[in-house]
Write a protein that holds these residues in place. Structure first.
Motif, PDB file in Angstrom:
ATOM      1  N   ARG A  99       0.816  -1.202   0.000  1.00  0.00           N
ATOM      2  CA  ARG A  99       0.000   0.000   0.000  1.00  0.00           C
ATOM      3  C   ARG A  99       0.860   1.267   0.000  1.00  0.00           C
ATOM      4  NH1 ARG A  99      -2.330  -1.020   4.198  1.00  0.00           N
ATOM      5  NH2 ARG A  99      -4.098  -2.201   3.433  1.00  0.00           N
ATOM      6  N   TRP A 129       1.965   6.733  -6.852  1.00  0.00           N
ATOM      7  CA  TRP A 129       0.896   7.602  -7.374  1.00  0.00           C
ATOM      8  C   TRP A 129       1.168   9.057  -7.012  1.00  0.00           C
ATOM      9  CZ3 TRP A 129      -3.150   5.648 -10.289  1.00  0.00           C
ATOM     10  CH2 TRP A 129      -4.153   6.546 -10.635  1.00  0.00           C
ATOM     11  N   THR A 170     -13.679  14.692  -1.126  1.00  0.00           N
ATOM     12  CA  THR A 170     -12.758  13.967  -0.255  1.00  0.00           C
ATOM     13  C   THR A 170     -13.019  14.313   1.209  1.00  0.00           C
ATOM     14  OG1 THR A 170     -11.080  14.043  -2.000  1.00  0.00           O
ATOM     15  CG2 THR A 170     -10.327  13.496   0.212  1.00  0.00           C
ATOM     16  N   GLY A 179     -10.997   5.135   2.974  1.00  0.00           N
ATOM     17  CA  GLY A 179     -10.546   4.585   1.693  1.00  0.00           C
ATOM     18  C   GLY A 179     -11.202   5.271   0.518  1.00  0.00           C
ATOM     19  N   ALA A 180     -12.504   5.518   0.610  1.00  0.00           N
ATOM     20  CA  ALA A 180     -13.203   6.204  -0.478  1.00  0.00           C
ATOM     21  C   ALA A 180     -12.682   7.620  -0.652  1.00  0.00           C
ATOM     22  CB  ALA A 180     -14.705   6.216  -0.197  1.00  0.00           C
ATOM     23  N   ILE A 189      -9.400   7.534  -2.538  1.00  0.00           N
ATOM     24  CA  ILE A 189      -9.627   7.212  -3.953  1.00  0.00           C
ATOM     25  C   ILE A 189     -10.184   8.415  -4.699  1.00  0.00           C
ATOM     26  CG2 ILE A 189     -11.041   5.815  -5.498  1.00  0.00           C
ATOM     27  CD1 ILE A 189     -10.745   3.510  -3.544  1.00  0.00           C
ATOM     28  N   LEU A 207      -7.210  10.849  -5.262  1.00  0.00           N
ATOM     29  CA  LEU A 207      -6.234  10.415  -6.261  1.00  0.00           C
ATOM     30  C   LEU A 207      -6.810  10.474  -7.669  1.00  0.00           C
ATOM     31  CD1 LEU A 207      -4.594   7.384  -4.411  1.00  0.00           C
ATOM     32  CD2 LEU A 207      -3.660   9.665  -4.722  1.00  0.00           C
ATOM     33  N   THR A 208      -8.025   9.958  -7.840  1.00  0.00           N
ATOM     34  CA  THR A 208      -8.610   9.969  -9.185  1.00  0.00           C
ATOM     35  C   THR A 208      -8.947  11.391  -9.634  1.00  0.00           C
ATOM     36  OG1 THR A 208     -10.781   9.540  -8.182  1.00  0.00           O
ATOM     37  CG2 THR A 208      -9.543   7.644  -8.997  1.00  0.00           C
TER      38      THR A 208
END
Length: 544
Positions: free
Chosen positions: A120, A127, A401, A411-412, A415, A418-419
């Motif tokens: 991780r 990233w 976020t 976690g969501a 994500i 990052l996206t």
């Protein structure tokens, strides 16, 4: 020192700030403002006999004579014939070394992080490095900084393995240093050495320097570059001692092109490491190694890398934002450790505010900046409708976020962050960089230069501009000092010279010059000059 692909085939203006890829050729040249427009002149046409096809705008050369008329003739076909034998380098080909090196950096950071901290951390660090603003920009430029960063990263990974007991890794460390030194000089050796000194000093293990084998390793790392330098000096006739003095001592003591104060990187680093600068305070707060802490030695290694490299770069007088790339892998790994700790800790409340407050601040700044850009964009055509949607999108990303974290969906939230950042970069590539490219490109200026001078000799004053050399399709003679410039312009074969506007003002009264074309390339204003009215041999001079 640069690798051989850098040279004259440079598709970008690398001395400037961010830019996109150089677009391919178009049918019609972009013409800057100039009084020498063929539509305003009485034109008498005379064609050379070597090519019977009708003239196109890219195959003509316009020259004004002292009679006030203009002569349009075809350019020498030798360049087109050379392109058939040696195809012209394309932007994709020229950008490939930087892009491939950047991709390898990301993969190596992932491997390094996975080996020390787990899958991780490696994924988050990779990233994060790929979406750092300066790293992203350099990966798309024809610069050697991403390749230098790759060799420094590999050197540091080999050093870490060697300190863990794999003695053969010392050889690999020095080999990576040698390749880095060939790429961009002794910085590839200095940063790993500084990082190891800080790390071993913080561990109170300076005695382990004996294990490094510096007495044989450093000469091994220097040998390829020294051999290359002396062979080229012998073949080209320049003094290698002068090159070393200028490229090493002068850069360190005074600065050659970009001298900056010692505190420059203190305010440059937060800008260049965006958007992950937001989480650097939390990273330092929760990853700084304490006595007996988990992964203490690995964290000390990365902090030694950052502190040693940052201190060394601050001591050098020559400073550019791209030099900071050499410590970005360590910073990305530290941020990855912090984000992983936030995701996996059962009690994440102490870390939560170090995530939420930066996100709220970033959202507020993006919202305010979007409003200012919408107002300012009225004065710059095409500016607002490209940046305002990006600003609003980033506001949504940071808000989404923050909402997910407040709802305990850690976690969501990561994500979404990052996206969202990745999608923002896609927008920059698709909408912003092609629009900004004409501002940075030397192509319109070079088309006017070629229209003026045809096949006449062309020089450049004091400093190389690879973008000018690329679009002029020739090597430029580097001229240093007023005497050399005067001799070149007023010689038996009169030449022309490209010079920056501020240098032209400094030469007033020292050398007779005549300004022929002016054009802004990025933040620089370039001027094409001839030998002035005192040169009777020059086609732009007075009649005999």
């Amino acid at each position: 020192m640069r690798l051989c692909w850098r040279g004259a085939a440079h598709t970008h203006d690398s001395t400037s700030s961010s830019s996109g890829r150089v677009p391919g050729p178009t049918d019609e040249p972009r013409t800057p403002s100039s009084s020498h427009s063929p539509r305003r002149l009485p034109v008498s046409l005379r064609f050379s006999a070597w090519k019977p096809r009708p003239l196109g705008p890219r195959r003509t050369a316009l020259r004004r004579h002292h009679t006030g008329h203009a002569e349009v003739r075809r350019l020498d076909p030798s360049h087109r014939q050379r392109r058939k034998l040696h195809p012209e380098a394309t932007p994709v080909l020229l950008d490939s070394p930087s892009s491939i090196a950047a991709l390898l950096c990301v993969l190596c950071v992932y491997r390094f992080g996975r080996r020390l901290f787990g899958f991780r951390v490696g994924w988050l660090a990779a990233w994060g490095l790929a979406t750092t603003q300066r790293f992203f920009v350099e990966a798309r430029w024809v610069h050697m900084d991403t390749l230098l960063t790759l060799f420094i990263l590999l050197s540091m990974e080999s050093a870490h393995r060697a300190l863990e007991g794999e003695k053969r890794e010392w050889v690999w460390m020095y080999l990576w240093m040698a390749l880095g030194c060939l790429t961009k000089g002794p910085l590839a050796m200095a940063i790993p050495v500084a990082a190891l000194l800080v790390y071993l000093g913080s561990c109170r293990e300076m005695v382990r320097l004996k294990e490094c084998g510096g007495w044989w390793g450093l000469p091994l790392a220097v040998a390829p570059t020294a051999a290359w330098l002396f062979v080229n000096a012998h073949l080209s006739g320049f003094d290698p001692a002068e090159v070393l003095r200028e490229q090493i001592l002068q850069r360190f003591q005074e600065g050659l092109h970009h001298p900056r104060p010692f505190f420059y990187y203190f305010y440059s680093l937060p800008v260049e490491f965006l958007p992950w600068t937001l989480f650097l305070p939390g990273t330092v707060r929760f990853t700084f190694p304490s006595s007996g802490g988990k992964d203490r030695r690995s964290l000390l290694f990365f902090y030694g890398w950052v502190i040693g490299g940052f201190a060394l770069l601050s001591l050098v007088a020559e400073k550019r934002p791209s030099y900071l790339l050499s410590i970005f892998p360590a910073l990305a790994l530290l941020v990855g450790v912090f984000l992983d700790s936030f995701l996996t800790r059962y009690d994440a409340a102490p870390l939560k505010r170090w995530m939420e407050w930066p996100l709220a601040l970033a959202g507020a700044v993006c919202l305010a900046a979007t409003g200012l850009l919408a107002r300012w964009g009225r004065y710059h055509r095409g500016f607002a409708h490209r940046l305002v949607p990006l600003g609003l999108f980033l506001v949504l990303v940071f808000s989404g976020t923050l909402w997910a974290l407040r709802k305990r969906h850690r976690g969501a939230g990561i994500i979404i962050l990052l996206t969202g950042i990745f999608a923002g970069y896609l927008w920059v590539v698709a909408a912003m960089l092609p629009w900004l490219n004409p501002y940075k490109s030397a192509r319109p200026f070079c088309e006017r230069v070629l229209s003026r001078i045809g096949l006449s000799p062309l020089g450049i004053y004091e400093d190389n501009h690879p973008g000018v050399a690329y679009y002029c399709h020739r090597s430029l003679k580097l001229l240093r000092g007023p005497d050399e410039l005067r001799e070149f312009l007023q010689g038996p074969t009169p030449g022309y010279c490209v010079i920056r506007e501020e240098e032209l003002r400094e030469l007033e009264g020292q050398c007779p010059l005549r300004s022929l074309e002016e054009y802004s390339v990025g933040h620089r204003k370039l001027v094409l000059v001839s030998g002035g009215p005192g040169n009777r041999n020059h086609p732009d001079g007075p009649p005999p």
